[in-house]
Design a protein around this motif. Sequence first.
Motif, PDB file in Angstrom:
ATOM      1  N   VAL A  83       5.123 -13.924 -19.750  1.00  0.00           N
ATOM      2  CA  VAL A  83       4.382 -14.236 -18.442  1.00  0.00           C
ATOM      3  C   VAL A  83       5.039 -13.129 -17.488  1.00  0.00           C
ATOM      4  O   VAL A  83       4.120 -12.450 -16.755  1.00  0.00           O
ATOM      5  N   GLU A  84       6.273 -12.961 -17.456  1.00  0.00           N
ATOM      6  CA  GLU A  84       6.744 -12.130 -16.310  1.00  0.00           C
ATOM      7  C   GLU A  84       6.288 -10.657 -16.732  1.00  0.00           C
ATOM      8  O   GLU A  84       6.149  -9.828 -15.867  1.00  0.00           O
ATOM      9  N   GLU A  85       6.316 -10.303 -18.127  1.00  0.00           N
ATOM     10  CA  GLU A  85       6.078  -8.940 -18.532  1.00  0.00           C
ATOM     11  C   GLU A  85       4.380  -8.661 -18.050  1.00  0.00           C
ATOM     12  O   GLU A  85       4.145  -7.526 -17.521  1.00  0.00           O
ATOM     13  N   LEU A  86       3.667  -9.486 -18.010  1.00  0.00           N
ATOM     14  CA  LEU A  86       2.246  -9.475 -17.859  1.00  0.00           C
ATOM     15  C   LEU A  86       1.849  -9.469 -16.332  1.00  0.00           C
ATOM     16  O   LEU A  86       1.223  -8.685 -15.947  1.00  0.00           O
ATOM     17  N   LYS A  87       2.838 -10.106 -15.624  1.00  0.00           N
ATOM     18  CA  LYS A  87       2.783  -9.892 -14.147  1.00  0.00           C
ATOM     19  C   LYS A  87       3.223  -8.765 -13.597  1.00  0.00           C
ATOM     20  O   LYS A  87       2.738  -8.152 -12.702  1.00  0.00           O
ATOM     21  N   THR A  88       4.224  -7.877 -14.341  1.00  0.00           N
ATOM     22  CA  THR A  88       4.846  -6.595 -13.932  1.00  0.00           C
ATOM     23  C   THR A  88       3.684  -5.567 -14.336  1.00  0.00           C
ATOM     24  O   THR A  88       3.368  -4.798 -13.229  1.00  0.00           O
ATOM     25  N   ARG A  89       3.101  -5.920 -15.282  1.00  0.00           N
ATOM     26  CA  ARG A  89       2.132  -4.638 -15.707  1.00  0.00           C
ATOM     27  C   ARG A  89       0.916  -4.557 -14.811  1.00  0.00           C
ATOM     28  O   ARG A  89       0.156  -3.803 -14.759  1.00  0.00           O
ATOM     29  N   SER A  90       0.674  -6.117 -14.348  1.00  0.00           N
ATOM     30  CA  SER A  90      -0.856  -6.143 -13.715  1.00  0.00           C
ATOM     31  C   SER A  90      -0.236  -6.161 -12.109  1.00  0.00           C
ATOM     32  O   SER A  90      -1.262  -6.680 -11.235  1.00  0.00           O
ATOM     33  N   SER A  91       0.987  -5.749 -11.690  1.00  0.00           N
ATOM     34  CA  SER A  91       1.368  -5.676 -10.240  1.00  0.00           C
ATOM     35  C   SER A  91       0.598  -4.726  -9.571  1.00  0.00           C
ATOM     36  O   SER A  91       0.241  -3.530  -9.965  1.00  0.00           O
ATOM     37  N   PRO A  92       0.054  -4.874  -8.244  1.00  0.00           N
ATOM     38  CA  PRO A  92      -0.764  -4.182  -7.501  1.00  0.00           C
ATOM     39  C   PRO A  92       0.075  -2.799  -7.084  1.00  0.00           C
ATOM     40  O   PRO A  92      -0.388  -1.931  -6.924  1.00  0.00           O
ATOM     41  N   GLU A  93       1.581  -2.879  -7.360  1.00  0.00           N
ATOM     42  CA  GLU A  93       2.149  -1.635  -6.832  1.00  0.00           C
ATOM     43  C   GLU A  93       2.018  -0.759  -7.836  1.00  0.00           C
ATOM     44  O   GLU A  93       2.271   0.552  -7.609  1.00  0.00           O
ATOM     45  N   ARG A  94       1.495  -1.005  -9.103  1.00  0.00           N
ATOM     46  CA  ARG A  94       1.229  -0.066 -10.190  1.00  0.00           C
ATOM     47  C   ARG A  94      -0.128   0.863  -9.794  1.00  0.00           C
ATOM     48  O   ARG A  94      -0.443   1.630 -10.638  1.00  0.00           O
ATOM     49  N   LEU A  95      -1.006   0.195  -9.056  1.00  0.00           N
ATOM     50  CA  LEU A  95      -2.279   0.684  -8.851  1.00  0.00           C
ATOM     51  C   LEU A  95      -2.297   2.178  -8.418  1.00  0.00           C
ATOM     52  O   LEU A  95      -3.200   2.910  -9.204  1.00  0.00           O
ATOM     53  N   PRO A  96      -1.481   2.707  -7.558  1.00  0.00           N
ATOM     54  CA  PRO A  96      -1.610   4.091  -7.322  1.00  0.00           C
ATOM     55  C   PRO A  96      -1.349   4.909  -8.509  1.00  0.00           C
ATOM     56  O   PRO A  96      -2.038   5.995  -8.838  1.00  0.00           O
ATOM     57  N   ALA A  97      -0.365   4.477  -9.231  1.00  0.00           N
ATOM     58  CA  ALA A  97       0.171   5.468 -10.495  1.00  0.00           C
ATOM     59  C   ALA A  97      -0.980   5.444 -11.450  1.00  0.00           C
ATOM     60  O   ALA A  97      -1.285   6.495 -11.976  1.00  0.00           O
ATOM     61  N   VAL A  98      -1.579   3.885 -11.701  1.00  0.00           N
ATOM     62  CA  VAL A  98      -2.814   3.841 -12.623  1.00  0.00           C
ATOM     63  C   VAL A  98      -4.198   4.582 -12.303  1.00  0.00           C
ATOM     64  O   VAL A  98      -4.625   5.344 -12.986  1.00  0.00           O
ATOM     65  N   SER A  99      -4.349   4.464 -11.168  1.00  0.00           N
ATOM     66  CA  SER A  99      -5.354   5.047 -10.514  1.00  0.00           C
ATOM     67  C   SER A  99      -5.191   6.776 -10.335  1.00  0.00           C
ATOM     68  O   SER A  99      -6.283   7.348 -10.762  1.00  0.00           O
ATOM     69  N   GLY A 100      -4.284   7.139 -10.173  1.00  0.00           N
ATOM     70  CA  GLY A 100      -3.867   8.633 -10.165  1.00  0.00           C
ATOM     71  C   GLY A 100      -4.174   9.276 -11.528  1.00  0.00           C
ATOM     72  O   GLY A 100      -4.783  10.119 -11.767  1.00  0.00           O
ATOM     73  N   GLY A 101      -3.558   8.467 -12.422  1.00  0.00           N
ATOM     74  CA  GLY A 101      -3.715   8.681 -13.973  1.00  0.00           C
ATOM     75  C   GLY A 101      -5.257   8.882 -14.332  1.00  0.00           C
ATOM     76  O   GLY A 101      -5.495   9.868 -15.017  1.00  0.00           O
ATOM     77  N   LEU A 102      -5.999   7.804 -14.057  1.00  0.00           N
ATOM     78  CA  LEU A 102      -7.457   7.911 -14.473  1.00  0.00           C
ATOM     79  C   LEU A 102      -8.207   9.054 -13.609  1.00  0.00           C
ATOM     80  O   LEU A 102      -9.085   9.680 -14.434  1.00  0.00           O
ATOM     81  N   GLY A 103      -7.686   9.123 -12.311  1.00  0.00           N
ATOM     82  CA  GLY A 103      -8.603  10.437 -11.667  1.00  0.00           C
ATOM     83  C   GLY A 103      -8.229  11.572 -12.205  1.00  0.00           C
ATOM     84  O   GLY A 103      -8.989  12.586 -12.706  1.00  0.00           O
TER      85      GLY A 103
END
Length: 275
Positions: free
Chosen positions: A177-197
């Motif tokens: 549960v904690e690992e899933l919360k970490t992977r879906s944390s909004p703080e990761r959005l800039p990095a994930v979005s940047g990678g997609l872009g």
Amino acid sequence: GGGAAEDAAADAPRAAEGSGFGVAAMVEDIARSFERGSSKTSGLAGAFRDPKDPEQAQVRRSFLDAAQIVFDVVYLLSEVLLQFHRISDGLGDYGMIRMSSWLHPILETLAEKVQRLKNNVALIGEAVDKAYVLARARGSRIEKPAPSDRMCARQRTCLERAATGRNSHVQALLQAVEELKTRSSPERLPAVSGGLGDAFGALQGIIDSAQFRACVGDAFPELPSLGDRTRPAPADAPPSGATLLRLSDGVCSDTDNLSEPPRVVDITEDEDGAP
């Protein structure tokens, strides 16, 4: 036929909801039966049958709470989180980050229930040890019906493996549960979005390159431009209701604020809605 399958799918949430109420009502019926002293066929050991003993009443309550929590945990895993898993299969980490405002409260509820289950199971185990294991060791009187020494040893082993041990199933679930919360944390959005872009940009450059054209040949079709609308929205984009952008193959590629029901926009249409 198809109609019957659709009816069954529509009835599934109502069936799950009804079964939940049924389990809760059954647990309360059993609790009232215990309070009346109707425990002859309950399967309870003799040390936990006295309706007037407050310690025994607490053990029985923990037993019933554990049964209810097990049902709740199974429901959350098999009915609720299964839908998030389906979304993750289609949208990956980006989709789960966008769904975090729904996902995280559910994960916190799941973790709270699992922790309560652990506490209840630990209390039951301690009560069994006190009433039978320690009592036998001291030569005290044993309330019957009583579990054998082997049965007591087995229950201790099972409780440690399921809930109370350092490497128990409960600990593994809480860690997941904690690992899933970490992977879906909004703080990761800039990095994930940047990678997609970056991936979209790199792919566009490759497709436009002479080397790619030479590789695929003149018979290769002219690919439509994906455009900016397939790129993930920036993290600080103002919420405007949940919007799912659907590509021409039907895949939803973006979400905004999911506090409102989502609306679907087909990006194969022009701004005025014309195809």
